[in-house]
Design a protein around this motif. Structure first.
Motif, PDB file in Angstrom:
ATOM      1  N   PRO A 130      70.438  35.463  54.473  1.00  0.00           N
ATOM      2  CA  PRO A 130      71.358  35.088  53.556  1.00  0.00           C
ATOM      3  C   PRO A 130      71.048  33.736  52.513  1.00  0.00           C
ATOM      4  O   PRO A 130      71.068  33.774  51.439  1.00  0.00           O
ATOM      5  N   GLU A 131      69.809  33.173  52.902  1.00  0.00           N
ATOM      6  CA  GLU A 131      69.455  31.526  52.912  1.00  0.00           C
ATOM      7  C   GLU A 131      69.133  32.123  51.145  1.00  0.00           C
ATOM      8  O   GLU A 131      67.512  32.617  51.066  1.00  0.00           O
ATOM      9  N   GLY A 132      69.076  30.900  50.084  1.00  0.00           N
ATOM     10  CA  GLY A 132      68.897  30.853  49.195  1.00  0.00           C
ATOM     11  C   GLY A 132      69.307  32.213  47.928  1.00  0.00           C
ATOM     12  O   GLY A 132      69.239  32.301  46.337  1.00  0.00           O
ATOM     13  N   TYR A 133      70.136  32.795  48.406  1.00  0.00           N
ATOM     14  CA  TYR A 133      70.949  33.653  48.064  1.00  0.00           C
ATOM     15  C   TYR A 133      72.869  33.285  47.936  1.00  0.00           C
ATOM     16  O   TYR A 133      72.876  33.432  48.706  1.00  0.00           O
ATOM     17  N   SER A 134      73.276  33.763  46.853  1.00  0.00           N
ATOM     18  CA  SER A 134      74.193  34.477  46.700  1.00  0.00           C
ATOM     19  C   SER A 134      74.672  35.617  45.983  1.00  0.00           C
ATOM     20  O   SER A 134      74.094  36.395  45.895  1.00  0.00           O
ATOM     21  N   VAL A 135      76.243  36.217  46.506  1.00  0.00           N
ATOM     22  CA  VAL A 135      76.800  37.307  45.912  1.00  0.00           C
ATOM     23  C   VAL A 135      78.075  37.485  45.025  1.00  0.00           C
ATOM     24  O   VAL A 135      78.742  36.744  45.421  1.00  0.00           O
ATOM     25  N   SER A 136      78.293  38.293  43.922  1.00  0.00           N
ATOM     26  CA  SER A 136      79.473  37.987  43.600  1.00  0.00           C
ATOM     27  C   SER A 136      79.799  39.874  43.379  1.00  0.00           C
ATOM     28  O   SER A 136      78.982  40.651  43.366  1.00  0.00           O
ATOM     29  N   ARG A 137      81.142  40.192  43.409  1.00  0.00           N
ATOM     30  CA  ARG A 137      81.501  41.446  43.387  1.00  0.00           C
ATOM     31  C   ARG A 137      83.507  41.257  43.387  1.00  0.00           C
ATOM     32  O   ARG A 137      84.030  41.335  43.907  1.00  0.00           O
ATOM     33  N   GLU A 138      83.277  41.412  41.586  1.00  0.00           N
ATOM     34  CA  GLU A 138      84.333  41.453  41.695  1.00  0.00           C
ATOM     35  C   GLU A 138      84.890  42.358  40.600  1.00  0.00           C
ATOM     36  O   GLU A 138      86.389  42.515  40.478  1.00  0.00           O
ATOM     37  N   LYS A 139      84.164  43.108  40.913  1.00  0.00           N
ATOM     38  CA  LYS A 139      85.037  45.181  40.284  1.00  0.00           C
ATOM     39  C   LYS A 139      84.197  45.966  41.746  1.00  0.00           C
ATOM     40  O   LYS A 139      82.624  45.667  41.726  1.00  0.00           O
ATOM     41  N   LYS A 140      84.929  46.960  42.335  1.00  0.00           N
ATOM     42  CA  LYS A 140      84.615  47.666  42.983  1.00  0.00           C
ATOM     43  C   LYS A 140      83.139  47.803  42.113  1.00  0.00           C
ATOM     44  O   LYS A 140      81.955  48.746  43.821  1.00  0.00           O
ATOM     45  N   GLU A 141      82.861  48.895  40.838  1.00  0.00           N
ATOM     46  CA  GLU A 141      81.111  49.651  41.131  1.00  0.00           C
ATOM     47  C   GLU A 141      79.884  48.498  40.681  1.00  0.00           C
ATOM     48  O   GLU A 141      79.344  49.201  40.623  1.00  0.00           O
ATOM     49  N   ARG A 142      80.561  47.260  40.318  1.00  0.00           N
ATOM     50  CA  ARG A 142      79.355  46.552  40.580  1.00  0.00           C
ATOM     51  C   ARG A 142      78.893  45.068  41.613  1.00  0.00           C
ATOM     52  O   ARG A 142      79.961  44.291  42.586  1.00  0.00           O
ATOM     53  N   PHE A 143      77.905  44.612  42.319  1.00  0.00           N
ATOM     54  CA  PHE A 143      77.635  43.877  43.084  1.00  0.00           C
ATOM     55  C   PHE A 143      76.606  42.801  42.393  1.00  0.00           C
ATOM     56  O   PHE A 143      75.159  43.584  42.464  1.00  0.00           O
ATOM     57  N   SER A 144      76.105  41.769  41.894  1.00  0.00           N
ATOM     58  CA  SER A 144      75.186  41.295  41.749  1.00  0.00           C
ATOM     59  C   SER A 144      74.882  39.942  43.030  1.00  0.00           C
ATOM     60  O   SER A 144      75.275  39.387  43.581  1.00  0.00           O
ATOM     61  N   LEU A 145      73.874  39.609  42.582  1.00  0.00           N
ATOM     62  CA  LEU A 145      73.171  39.014  43.974  1.00  0.00           C
ATOM     63  C   LEU A 145      72.403  37.484  42.566  1.00  0.00           C
ATOM     64  O   LEU A 145      71.956  37.713  41.415  1.00  0.00           O
ATOM     65  N   ILE A 146      72.467  36.795  43.503  1.00  0.00           N
ATOM     66  CA  ILE A 146      72.532  35.627  42.518  1.00  0.00           C
ATOM     67  C   ILE A 146      70.896  34.617  43.341  1.00  0.00           C
ATOM     68  O   ILE A 146      71.957  34.479  44.138  1.00  0.00           O
ATOM     69  N   LEU A 147      69.958  34.012  42.932  1.00  0.00           N
ATOM     70  CA  LEU A 147      69.582  33.233  43.221  1.00  0.00           C
ATOM     71  C   LEU A 147      69.696  31.623  42.738  1.00  0.00           C
ATOM     72  O   LEU A 147      69.287  31.625  41.228  1.00  0.00           O
ATOM     73  N   GLU A 148      70.196  30.909  43.022  1.00  0.00           N
ATOM     74  CA  GLU A 148      70.844  29.497  42.144  1.00  0.00           C
ATOM     75  C   GLU A 148      69.574  28.692  41.875  1.00  0.00           C
ATOM     76  O   GLU A 148      70.454  28.199  40.977  1.00  0.00           O
ATOM     77  N   SER A 149      68.157  28.282  42.707  1.00  0.00           N
ATOM     78  CA  SER A 149      67.379  28.154  42.013  1.00  0.00           C
ATOM     79  C   SER A 149      65.925  28.608  42.503  1.00  0.00           C
ATOM     80  O   SER A 149      65.645  28.213  43.825  1.00  0.00           O
ATOM     81  N   ALA A 150      65.323  30.014  41.660  1.00  0.00           N
ATOM     82  CA  ALA A 150      64.194  30.768  42.304  1.00  0.00           C
ATOM     83  C   ALA A 150      63.183  29.945  42.938  1.00  0.00           C
ATOM     84  O   ALA A 150      63.105  28.613  42.176  1.00  0.00           O
ATOM     85  N   SER A 151      62.767  30.498  43.998  1.00  0.00           N
ATOM     86  CA  SER A 151      61.535  29.764  44.405  1.00  0.00           C
ATOM     87  C   SER A 151      60.459  30.888  44.814  1.00  0.00           C
ATOM     88  O   SER A 151      60.749  31.827  44.655  1.00  0.00           O
ATOM     89  N   THR A 152      58.968  30.361  44.910  1.00  0.00           N
ATOM     90  CA  THR A 152      58.132  32.187  44.951  1.00  0.00           C
ATOM     91  C   THR A 152      57.954  32.779  46.405  1.00  0.00           C
ATOM     92  O   THR A 152      58.118  33.987  46.236  1.00  0.00           O
ATOM     93  N   ASN A 153      58.442  31.427  47.040  1.00  0.00           N
ATOM     94  CA  ASN A 153      58.871  32.600  48.113  1.00  0.00           C
ATOM     95  C   ASN A 153      60.703  33.569  48.521  1.00  0.00           C
ATOM     96  O   ASN A 153      59.892  34.472  49.159  1.00  0.00           O
ATOM     97  N   GLN A 154      60.502  33.780  47.017  1.00  0.00           N
ATOM     98  CA  GLN A 154      62.013  34.597  46.818  1.00  0.00           C
ATOM     99  C   GLN A 154      61.086  36.220  45.961  1.00  0.00           C
ATOM    100  O   GLN A 154      62.081  36.921  45.278  1.00  0.00           O
ATOM    101  N   THR A 155      59.862  36.023  45.743  1.00  0.00           N
ATOM    102  CA  THR A 155      58.983  36.708  44.709  1.00  0.00           C
ATOM    103  C   THR A 155      59.539  37.719  45.518  1.00  0.00           C
ATOM    104  O   THR A 155      58.852  37.666  46.935  1.00  0.00           O
ATOM    105  N   SER A 156      59.906  39.549  45.314  1.00  0.00           N
ATOM    106  CA  SER A 156      59.205  40.319  45.783  1.00  0.00           C
ATOM    107  C   SER A 156      60.666  41.287  45.086  1.00  0.00           C
ATOM    108  O   SER A 156      60.701  41.736  44.182  1.00  0.00           O
ATOM    109  N   MET A 157      60.591  43.006  46.911  1.00  0.00           N
ATOM    110  CA  MET A 157      61.353  43.798  45.804  1.00  0.00           C
ATOM    111  C   MET A 157      62.831  43.832  45.573  1.00  0.00           C
ATOM    112  O   MET A 157      62.905  43.635  47.211  1.00  0.00           O
ATOM    113  N   TYR A 158      63.465  43.939  45.220  1.00  0.00           N
ATOM    114  CA  TYR A 158      64.914  43.827  45.559  1.00  0.00           C
ATOM    115  C   TYR A 158      65.669  45.524  45.211  1.00  0.00           C
ATOM    116  O   TYR A 158      65.416  45.891  44.252  1.00  0.00           O
TER     117      TYR A 158
END
Lengths: 115, 113
Positions: free
Chosen positions: A61-89
């Motif tokens: 989870p380090e470097g990430y946060s999430v939000s689920r305000e509605k049942k159908e939606r789940f958001s992933l947040i990168l607060e301050s993107a870094s090169t090591n977060q280059t990936s397939m999500y």
């Protein structure tokens, strides 16, 4: 058919930017997940949500946060993107409990490049 | 530590061949093993197997789990180019909330015409 939709297929961001990855499912599933997939490392769970406003940390989870305000939606947040977060999500959803008999339903993935 | 190991990591075959993909697992309080096919991006669910030993079949694909030896195989007969994909397996435990899926690294299958 269950549909899990991720807002972007490809995304290019700069180091330090705040990045939002959105995921929407249309089958009223309680469980939603965010994974990242990297060559040689496989699928790794970032965060998991089993209900609205509920979340649990996954394995990385380090470097990430999430939000689920509605049942159908789940958001992933990168607060301050870094090169090591280059990936397939990959986002996924499932029913609780018996959901294991039907497996997870995945979105098509977002390939994020952080420059 | 729980782990799932798939072999081989990659495989190249010709159309019409039969292939066997392997997945061994060490999962505390094991509940089930899941197989997925990943073409391009989204993994899609194939089978769920438990210690019951019941074989699962879907067309040319079949899978079975050996609870004594702690492994599962995925068989694909009369392969087609459309079978080219990465095949993933994952073990689950009795937590029952899907959070504890333990993933293998996958087997990349290429079927040549």
């Amino acid at each position: 058919d269950v549909k899990v939709t991720q807002s972007s297929r490809y995304l290019v961001k700069r180091t330090g930017e705040k990045v939002f990855l959105e995921c929407v499912q249309d089958m009223d599933h309680e469980n939603m997940f965010w994974y990242r997939q990297d060559p040689g490392l496989g699928l790794r769970l970032i965060y998991f949500s089993y209900d609205v406003k509920m979340k649990e940390k996954g394995d990385i989870p380090e470097g990430y946060s999430v939000s689920r305000e509605k049942k159908e939606r789940f958001s992933l947040i990168l607060e301050s993107a870094s090169t090591n977060q280059t990936s397939m999500y990959l986002c996924a959803s499932s029913l609780p409990g018996t959901g294991l008999t039907r497996g997870l339903f995945f979105g098509s993935g977002t390939q994020l490049s952080v420059l | 530590e729980d782990k799932v190991v798939q072999s081989p990591l990659s495989l190249v075959v010709h159309e019409g061949d039969t292939v066997t993909l392997n997945c061994s697992y060490e999962v505390t309080n094991f509940r089930s093993l899941l197989w997925y096919k990943q073409e391009k991006k989204a993994p899609t669910f194939l089978f769920m197997l438990t210690s019951s030993g019941i074989e699962k079949k879907s067309g040319r694909l079949s899978s079975i789990l050996d609870k004594k030896e702690l492994f599962s195989i995925l068989n694909i007969t009369a392969t087609q180019t459309g079978d080219s994909a990465v095949y993933l397996c994952a073990g689950t435990d009795n937590a029952g909330n899907n959070r504890k899926l333990i993933w293998g690294l996958g087997t990349s299958l290429a079927v040549n015409p």
